[in-house]
Design a protein around this motif. Structure first.
Motif, short mmCIF file in Angstrom:
data_model
loop_
_atom_site.label_atom_id
_atom_site.label_comp_id
_atom_site.label_asym_id
_atom_site.label_seq_id
_atom_site.Cartn_x
_atom_site.Cartn_y
_atom_site.Cartn_z
N VAL A 65 0.79 -1.26 0.07
CA VAL A 65 -0.01 0.11 0.05
C VAL A 65 1.01 1.32 0.12
O VAL A 65 1.99 1.12 0.17
CB VAL A 65 -0.87 0.09 1.13
CG1 VAL A 65 -1.85 -1.12 1.31
CG2 VAL A 65 -0.10 0.19 2.49
N VAL A 66 0.25 2.49 -0.41
CA VAL A 66 0.96 3.77 -0.37
C VAL A 66 0.48 4.32 0.90
O VAL A 66 -0.72 4.78 0.73
CB VAL A 66 1.25 4.26 -1.55
CG1 VAL A 66 1.71 5.90 -1.28
CG2 VAL A 66 1.84 3.80 -2.66
N SER A 67 1.10 4.69 1.84
CA SER A 67 0.86 5.27 3.08
C SER A 67 1.03 6.87 2.99
O SER A 67 2.11 7.29 2.55
CB SER A 67 1.35 4.79 4.21
OG SER A 67 0.87 3.48 4.86
N MET A 68 0.29 7.71 3.46
CA MET A 68 0.36 9.07 3.40
C MET A 68 0.00 9.66 4.28
O MET A 68 -1.26 9.42 4.69
CB MET A 68 -0.13 9.65 1.95
CG MET A 68 0.47 9.56 0.77
SD MET A 68 -0.66 10.25 -0.64
CE MET A 68 -1.58 8.74 -0.89
N ALA A 69 0.69 10.82 5.01
CA ALA A 69 -0.02 11.61 6.03
C ALA A 69 0.07 13.07 5.35
O ALA A 69 0.95 13.64 4.67
CB ALA A 69 1.09 11.69 7.24
#
Ligand code: ADP
Length: 169
Positions: free
Chosen positions: A90-94
């Motif tokens: 997955v690509v995790s972003m904040a």
């Protein structure tokens, strides 16, 4: 005394700091990654003008998926949901910004992609609830909780993008 130019450039951050700055956890789910939609999805948040604080490609362990979706434990689709989220990277972003949580949910669209408006990520890019390509926190509290859950402290950046003075009057 700061020059007019300095004030013009830095005042927007002061104004933003006085308002309620929120953070949200956005994730390109495994189907979004496998379908080559990572750039497209990141781009929508980037173009909107939110601040990217953290970003990583990540294979989610089962325990983390269970913690993230703990409120849905007991739902009939829960086991399949955990399999789905752990089925590939997955690509995790904040992302950070004033009103970012609700705005990101609008950009993402309804949970069921067939009900999501055209122009939203799910409305444009997905057809089924069980493969709805992206996640976004549903409240400022969950935004904080999920960013802390998916990122270690050293993985988040404090920075002021060059475009900042042009985003707020
Ligand atoms: P959202 O992601 O829009 O906040 P929910 O929190 O209700 O939606 O559900 C979390 C995720 O669980 C959804 O994005 C979707 O991937 C999955 N999900 C929800 N409902 C269903 C369902 N009926 N069938 C399959 N998967 C579902």
């Amino acid at each position: 005394k700061p020059s007019t130019r300095t004030t013009r450039i830095f005042l927007p951050h002061l104004v933003a700091a006085m308002e309620e700055v929120e953070e949200t956890y956005i994730m390109v789910k495994p189907d979004g990654v496998q379908r080559g939609l990572v750039g497209e999805i990141i781009s929508r948040f980037e173009k909107k003008g939110f601040l990217l604080k953290g970003l990583k490609l990540f294979q989610c362990p089962k325990e983390l998926a269970e913690e993230h979706y703990k409120d849905l434990k007991g739902k009939s689709f829960y086991p399949k949901l955990i399999d789905y989220i752990t089925s590939g990277p997955v690509v995790s972003m904040a992302w950070e910004g004033v009103g970012v949580v609700a705005s990101a949910r609008k950009l993402i669209g309804a949970t069921n992609p067939l009900q999501a408006e055209p122009g939203t990520i799910r409305g444009d890019l997905a057809v089924q609830t069980g493969r709805n390509v992206v996640h976004g926190s549903d409240s400022p509290e969950n935004g904080k909780r999920e960013v802390a859950l998916w990122f270690k402290e050293g993985e988040l950046c404090e920075w002021i993008p060059a475009q900042a003075p042009w985003l707020r009057e």
